[in-house]
Design a protein around this motif. Structure first.
Motif, mmCIF file in Angstrom:
data_model
loop_
_atom_site.group_PDB
_atom_site.id
_atom_site.type_symbol
_atom_site.label_atom_id
_atom_site.label_comp_id
_atom_site.label_asym_id
_atom_site.label_seq_id
_atom_site.Cartn_x
_atom_site.Cartn_y
_atom_site.Cartn_z
ATOM 1 N N HIS A 80 7.714 13.054 -25.924
ATOM 2 C CA HIS A 80 8.509 14.196 -25.511
ATOM 3 C C HIS A 80 9.962 14.004 -25.953
ATOM 4 O O HIS A 80 10.528 12.924 -25.770
ATOM 5 N N GLU A 81 10.524 15.024 -26.546
ATOM 6 C CA GLU A 81 11.941 15.019 -26.933
ATOM 7 C C GLU A 81 12.588 16.251 -26.319
ATOM 8 O O GLU A 81 12.149 17.375 -26.558
ATOM 9 N N MET A 82 13.626 16.028 -25.525
ATOM 10 C CA MET A 82 14.218 17.122 -24.759
ATOM 11 C C MET A 82 15.671 17.359 -25.140
ATOM 12 O O MET A 82 16.392 16.435 -25.504
ATOM 13 N N ASP A 83 16.079 18.626 -25.053
ATOM 14 C CA ASP A 83 17.438 19.049 -25.370
ATOM 15 C C ASP A 83 17.994 19.845 -24.194
ATOM 16 O O ASP A 83 17.244 20.536 -23.490
ATOM 17 N N ARG A 101 14.402 11.058 -24.555
ATOM 18 C CA ARG A 101 13.079 10.806 -24.001
ATOM 19 C C ARG A 101 13.204 10.167 -22.625
ATOM 20 O O ARG A 101 14.132 9.405 -22.366
ATOM 21 N N SER A 102 12.256 10.493 -21.773
ATOM 22 C CA SER A 102 12.125 9.864 -20.451
ATOM 23 C C SER A 102 13.224 10.233 -19.462
ATOM 24 O O SER A 102 13.279 9.676 -18.376
ATOM 25 N N ILE A 103 14.113 11.168 -19.813
ATOM 26 C CA ILE A 103 15.136 11.623 -18.873
ATOM 27 C C ILE A 103 14.509 12.657 -17.952
ATOM 28 O O ILE A 103 13.989 13.675 -18.419
ATOM 29 N N ARG A 104 14.554 12.424 -16.653
ATOM 30 C CA ARG A 104 13.929 13.359 -15.712
ATOM 31 C C ARG A 104 14.541 14.753 -15.810
ATOM 32 O O ARG A 104 13.833 15.757 -15.881
ATOM 33 N N PHE A 138 15.616 8.263 -14.933
ATOM 34 C CA PHE A 138 14.561 8.185 -15.946
ATOM 35 C C PHE A 138 13.209 8.268 -15.255
ATOM 36 O O PHE A 138 13.092 7.980 -14.064
ATOM 37 N N GLU A 139 12.182 8.636 -16.029
ATOM 38 C CA GLU A 139 10.815 8.647 -15.525
ATOM 39 C C GLU A 139 9.904 8.034 -16.591
ATOM 40 O O GLU A 139 10.194 8.118 -17.788
ATOM 41 N N PRO A 140 8.775 7.434 -16.182
ATOM 42 C CA PRO A 140 7.817 6.900 -17.168
ATOM 43 C C PRO A 140 7.135 8.043 -17.918
ATOM 44 O O PRO A 140 7.151 9.198 -17.469
ATOM 45 N N PHE A 144 5.614 13.000 -17.524
ATOM 46 C CA PHE A 144 5.688 14.187 -18.358
ATOM 47 C C PHE A 144 4.320 14.643 -18.866
ATOM 48 O O PHE A 144 4.237 15.613 -19.622
ATOM 49 N N TYR A 145 3.275 13.944 -18.466
ATOM 50 C CA TYR A 145 1.934 14.296 -18.952
ATOM 51 C C TYR A 145 1.393 15.523 -18.236
ATOM 52 O O TYR A 145 1.459 15.633 -17.006
ATOM 53 N N ASP A 146 0.859 16.468 -19.024
ATOM 54 C CA ASP A 146 0.189 17.637 -18.474
ATOM 55 C C ASP A 146 -1.069 17.861 -19.306
ATOM 56 O O ASP A 146 -1.006 17.927 -20.540
ATOM 57 N N ALA A 147 -2.216 18.000 -18.660
ATOM 58 C CA ALA A 147 -3.490 18.080 -19.372
ATOM 59 C C ALA A 147 -3.567 19.292 -20.298
ATOM 60 O O ALA A 147 -4.054 19.196 -21.432
ATOM 61 N N PHE A 148 -3.070 20.422 -19.833
ATOM 62 C CA PHE A 148 -3.100 21.631 -20.661
ATOM 63 C C PHE A 148 -2.219 21.464 -21.893
ATOM 64 O O PHE A 148 -2.611 21.780 -23.016
#
Length: 307
Positions: A80-83, A101-104, A138-140, A144-148
């Motif tokens: 995941h890459e977030m802006d 990455r990994s920033i809540r 931060f989060e592991p 950020f995992y979502d099955a869909f």
């Protein structure tokens, strides 16, 4: 005392009644209503526009329904890459972050950059180091995992395709908030997880001040959502402000010209949320739908999804 107001969005695109179940629609509307009313409560208690938009975006980042924070989509390499970006209309201070990455809550990191550095824009590893220094959460990866989301990524990961937030197969989007507080100050904030299967550390309009996010007490506060490449090329957020400042257009006139004329002319799809110094709110979009909500002083909460 100014007539305080707030508006939020959760993405724009091919969003139609036929593409959603009643349960999904109810969930989206509830998330939008709860968020805009929380931001409004901050304003009603005398809080700043900056605090209200950050709070609203944090709440949207924490809801997996939307493509930001916890709900961010998967990149080409399955991560995941977030802006994100935030801007203060009073003094034009701004903070922005890309490719973290990994920033809540990337919007909280953008706020920290604005408040605790001499810079506006940070990216990648350096931005993450700055986050650690300033105790940004931060989060592991599992958070950020979502099955869909993961299933959608698996369907395209072996190709060179990327999936826009607002295509018919994906009803998630960039999130954002704009506000005017009782002191007459405006602010804007925007956050996104980008595009499914994006490659090469692609960055869209969200964290670019003037393209996807802008605030100026002289004119308006803007947060955009849609196909970022077009919003970058059109410098959409600043363009709305410029039309107001230099041509004397009203908020609605400026939004009409940019969203329904300029963007459409060269194929740009999406929308924006905006507020001006009088508390007037605009929620224009040229797509099938846009997740949106707003609330003005002493008025009922508005929540919308479709045209």
């Amino acid at each position: 005392m100014y007539p305080f107001a707030i508006a939020i969005h959760g993405g724009a695109g091919t969003i139609t009644p036929a593409s959603m179940t009643p349960e999904q629609e109810k969930a989206y509307k509830a998330a939008l209503r709860n968020t805009v009313e929380a931001g409004y409560a901050t304003l009603a208690a005398g809080g700043s526009a900056l605090d209200a938009v950050e709070q609203a975006v944090v709440l949207l980042e924490d809801v997996p329904l939307f493509n930001a924070g916890k709900g961010s989509v998967f990149t080409k390499d399955g991560r995941h890459e977030m802006d994100a970006a935030i801007m203060c209309g009073k003094n034009l201070d701004a903070g922005a972050v890309a490719g973290v990455r990994s920033i809540r809550n990337p919007i909280t990191l953008a706020r920290a950059i604005m408040d605790h550095s001499d810079h506006v824009f940070m990216s990648g590893y350096g931005a993450e180091e700055f986050a650690r220094k300033h105790q940004v959460a931060f989060e592991p990866e599992e958070y950020f995992y979502d099955a869909f989301r993961h299933r959608q990524w698996r369907e395209v990961r072996e190709t060179d395709l990327f999936v826009l937030d607002h295509t018919v197969d994906e009803k998630f989007g960039t999130v954002g908030a704009v506000a005017l507080d009782a002191e007459g100050n405006m602010a804007a904030a925007t956050s996104t997880g980008g595009m499914t299967n994006k490659n090469f550390n692609r960055i869209g309009d969200t964290p670019v001040i003037g393209a996807g996010t802008y605030a100026n007490n002289k004119t308006c506060a803007i947060s955009c959502t849609g196909h970022g490449e077009f919003f970058l090329r059109a410098v959409v957020a600043y363009d709305v402000s410029c039309l107001m400042e230099y041509k004397g257009l009203s908020l609605h006139q400026a939004c009409q010209q940019v969203v329904h004329e300029k963007l459409v002319e060269f194929g740009g799809e999406g929308g924006l949320i905006a507020v001006d110094a009088t508390g007037e709110i605009a929620l224009p979009f040229n797509s099938e739908g846009m997740y949106r909500a707003s609330k003005k002083q002493n008025q009922e909460t508005f929540v919308g999804i479709y045209k």
